[in-house]
Design a protein around this motif. Structure first.
Motif: not given
Length: 254
Positions: A41-49, A52-56, A86-88, A239-240
Motif C-alpha cells: 500500500t506504500l508503493l505509490r505512483p508519482p504524484p500529480p500533476p 505529459p511527456r516525461c511524467d515528472a 516513486v523511489m522512496e 527518483a524525485l
C-alpha cells in the motif's frame, strides 16, 4: 481447520517469509509474495500533476498538462517516460534487493506493477531492456532490467529483444546529473542483426530506476540513429528531486 491450512501455518511458523521492503514477517494469509500488505500500500505512483511527456511531478505551481524542463532537451525519438512508483521507502529497499541482494524472483512482482501502465498504443511494441555492463552482469548473475522486461513482455504478449550492448559506464549511484550524463554518453551500441527488427517500430526501453534520464537518453539516441520509429521508457521507480516532498506536497498523514 483443514490439514492443508495447518500445514501452511506450520510452514509459516518454522520458515517465515520476511518482507523485502521492511523486513517484517509476512503472514501466510497474505499469499506467497515477497512484499507485505503494508508495503504494497506504500508503493505509490508519482504524484500529480505530472509532465505529459516525461511524467515528472511538477508540483501545484504548474498547470496540469504543461511540458516541463526535465525533458526539454530529450531527443525527438524519445517520446515519453513512465514509472510505476516513486523511489522512496519501500521501493528503494525492493530495488536494492533485486539489484544487489540476488532476489531475482522479486522481479515478478515489480514487473507486474510496471505492466499495468501499458501497452501505450495499439501497435505491438518491441521491448528492449537497458543492458548492464558485462562485469556487473557476471557478478549478479543476471541483468535486473531484463528480469523486469521478461515479466512485462509476458503480460503484454510483446516481443523482447536484447537489442543493445553496453560498452562502458561506471556506477551511477552517487553521481550527480552532469556526471551521470558523461558516464553514459556513447555507452550503447545496437547489435547489427537487430537493426531491421527495430526499424520503424515502437521500442519500449525497460529499466529498474529513472533518475536523471541520462541512461535512457543515451540508449534512445542510439536506437534513433538506427531508425527506431519511437522510443518510450518504462521503469519500476522514479527518483524525485531532493526536497520535492517537503516543497510541493507538504507533510503526509502520520
Amino acid at each position: 481447520m483443514k490439514p492443508a491450512g495447518l500445514a501452511s501455518d506450520l510452514l509459516d511458523l518454522f520458515l517465515p517469509r520476511s518482507c523485502l521492503g521492511c523486513g517484517s514477517w509476512i503472514p501466510a494469509k497474505e499469499g506467497k509474495g515477497l512484499i507485505c500488505a503494508r508495503c504494497s500500500t506504500l508503493l505509490r505512483p508519482p504524484p500529480p500533476p505530472r509532465c505529459p511527456r516525461c511524467d515528472a511531478p511538477q508540483g501545484t505551481s504548474r498547470p496540469s498538462g504543461t511540458p516541463c524542463l526535465e525533458c526539454a532537451d530529450w531527443p525527438t525519438v524519445l517520446v515519453s517516460a513512465r514509472s510505476a512508483v516513486v523511489m522512496e521507502a519501500p521501493a528503494d529497499a525492493l530495488i536494492h534487493a533485486l539489484k544487489y541482494a540476488g532476489w531475482r524472483c522479486l522481479g515478478e512482482e515489480l514487473g507486474r506493477r510496471m505492466a499495468r501502465l501499458g501497452p501505450f498504443s495499439r501497435e505491438l511494441p518491441v521491448l528492449v531492456p537497458i543492458p548492464t555492463t558485462p562485469a556487473r552482469r557476471k557478478k549478479r548473475g543476471y541483468n535486473q532490467a531484463r528480469v523486469l522486461a521478461e515479466v512485462v513482455a509476458r503480460e503484454w504478449k510483446a516481443p523482447l529483444l536484447d537489442v543493445l550492448d553496453r560498452l562502458s559506464g561506471g556506477t551511477q549511484v552517487r553521481s550527480g546529473p552532469a556526471e551521470r550524463t558523461l558516464n553514459v554518453q556513447g555507452s550503447f551500441r545496437i547489435r547489427p542483426h537487430y537493426r531491421s527488427q527495430i526499424r520503424g517500430r515502437e521500442v519500449i526501453l525497460i529499466d529498474d530506476v529513472l533518475t536523471t534520464g541520462a541512461t535512457a537518453l543515451s540508449a534512445a539516441s542510439e536506437l534513433g540513429r538506427h531508425d527506431a520509429g519511437s522510443v518510450r521508457l518504462l521503469a519500476f521507480a522514479r527518483a524525485l528531486p531532493l526536497g520535492f516532498e517537503a516543497r510541493e506536497l507538504g507533510a503526509g498523514p502520520g
